[in-house]
Design a protein around this motif. Sequence first.
Motif, PDB file in Angstrom:
ATOM      1  N   ARG A   3       0.831  -1.188   0.000  1.00  0.00           N
ATOM      2  CA  ARG A   3       0.000   0.000   0.000  1.00  0.00           C
ATOM      3  C   ARG A   3       0.876   1.254   0.000  1.00  0.00           C
ATOM      4  NH1 ARG A   3      -2.376   3.501   2.808  1.00  0.00           N
ATOM      5  NH2 ARG A   3      -2.730   3.396   4.989  1.00  0.00           N
ATOM      6  N   ASN A   6       0.516   7.866   2.531  1.00  0.00           N
ATOM      7  CA  ASN A   6      -0.140   9.146   2.253  1.00  0.00           C
ATOM      8  C   ASN A   6       0.134  10.141   3.373  1.00  0.00           C
ATOM      9  OD1 ASN A   6      -1.466   7.997  -0.045  1.00  0.00           O
ATOM     10  ND2 ASN A   6      -2.951   7.091   1.335  1.00  0.00           N
ATOM     11  N   ARG A  55       2.003  11.345  -1.827  1.00  0.00           N
ATOM     12  CA  ARG A  55       1.796   9.892  -1.837  1.00  0.00           C
ATOM     13  C   ARG A  55       3.051   9.253  -2.402  1.00  0.00           C
ATOM     14  NH1 ARG A  55      -2.522   7.680  -4.754  1.00  0.00           N
ATOM     15  NH2 ARG A  55      -2.712   6.204  -3.048  1.00  0.00           N
ATOM     16  N   ILE A  65      -4.920  12.532  -2.083  1.00  0.00           N
ATOM     17  CA  ILE A  65      -5.267  11.637  -0.983  1.00  0.00           C
ATOM     18  C   ILE A  65      -6.775  11.693  -0.787  1.00  0.00           C
ATOM     19  CG2 ILE A  65      -5.006  11.158   1.486  1.00  0.00           C
ATOM     20  CD1 ILE A  65      -2.252  12.600   1.295  1.00  0.00           C
ATOM     21  N   ALA A  66      -7.400  10.546  -0.759  1.00  0.00           N
ATOM     22  CA  ALA A  66      -8.845  10.479  -0.539  1.00  0.00           C
ATOM     23  C   ALA A  66      -9.166  10.721   0.940  1.00  0.00           C
ATOM     24  CB  ALA A  66      -9.381   9.112  -0.957  1.00  0.00           C
ATOM     25  N   GLN A  67     -10.349  11.249   1.191  1.00  0.00           N
ATOM     26  CA  GLN A  67     -10.791  11.492   2.563  1.00  0.00           C
ATOM     27  C   GLN A  67     -10.720  10.190   3.359  1.00  0.00           C
ATOM     28  OE1 GLN A  67     -14.349  13.837   3.035  1.00  0.00           O
ATOM     29  NE2 GLN A  67     -14.893  12.747   4.892  1.00  0.00           N
ATOM     30  N   GLY A  68     -10.146  10.263   4.565  1.00  0.00           N
ATOM     31  CA  GLY A  68     -10.027   9.096   5.428  1.00  0.00           C
ATOM     32  C   GLY A  68      -8.871   8.176   5.097  1.00  0.00           C
ATOM     33  N   GLU A  69      -7.952   8.618   4.215  1.00  0.00           N
ATOM     34  CA  GLU A  69      -6.855   7.757   3.776  1.00  0.00           C
ATOM     35  C   GLU A  69      -5.460   8.281   4.127  1.00  0.00           C
ATOM     36  OE1 GLU A  69      -7.088   4.703   2.352  1.00  0.00           O
ATOM     37  OE2 GLU A  69      -9.236   4.836   2.729  1.00  0.00           O
ATOM     38  N   ASP A  71      -2.158   8.761   6.091  1.00  0.00           N
ATOM     39  CA  ASP A  71      -1.442   7.985   7.103  1.00  0.00           C
ATOM     40  C   ASP A  71      -0.784   8.881   8.142  1.00  0.00           C
ATOM     41  OD1 ASP A  71      -1.831   5.335   5.931  1.00  0.00           O
ATOM     42  OD2 ASP A  71      -0.611   6.135   4.297  1.00  0.00           O
ATOM     43  N   ARG A  89      -6.860   8.448   8.238  1.00  0.00           N
ATOM     44  CA  ARG A  89      -7.425   7.119   8.425  1.00  0.00           C
ATOM     45  C   ARG A  89      -7.544   6.899   9.931  1.00  0.00           C
ATOM     46  NH1 ARG A  89      -3.572   4.171  10.482  1.00  0.00           N
ATOM     47  NH2 ARG A  89      -1.413   4.443   9.848  1.00  0.00           N
TER      48      ARG A  89
END
Length: 115
Positions: A3, A6, A55, A65-69, A71, A89
């Motif tokens: 993975r 972020n 990223r 970066i998507a919402q809730g992702e 790090d 996240r």
Amino acid sequence: MQRNTNILVCGIGGQGVMTATEILAEAALALGFDAKKTEVAGMSQRGGVVVSHLRFGERVLSPQIAQGEADLLVGFEAAETLRWAHMLRPGAPVLTNTSRLSPPVVECGVFELPG
């Protein structure tokens, strides 16, 4: 495939948000990762919001970066850190500056901070 990592960096104009993100991106590239970054500077020259997405990993297709992702959230200003916390996240760490900064309109004497 692992993975991607972020990192979201936020603050206000003049604090070095974009410079910090550039340094982190260069470090990721030097370590052999694929890295992508993007910035939203808006009214940064007027003390406005600045946010950078970084990223990196084996292969990165988009810098966003998507919402809730996210790090990691690195906040150069406490209010901006709170504004962008929804991007984290669950369980992700936050590194923030807790010094109180006054907006330019307060520094010029046009307004006063409450409390």
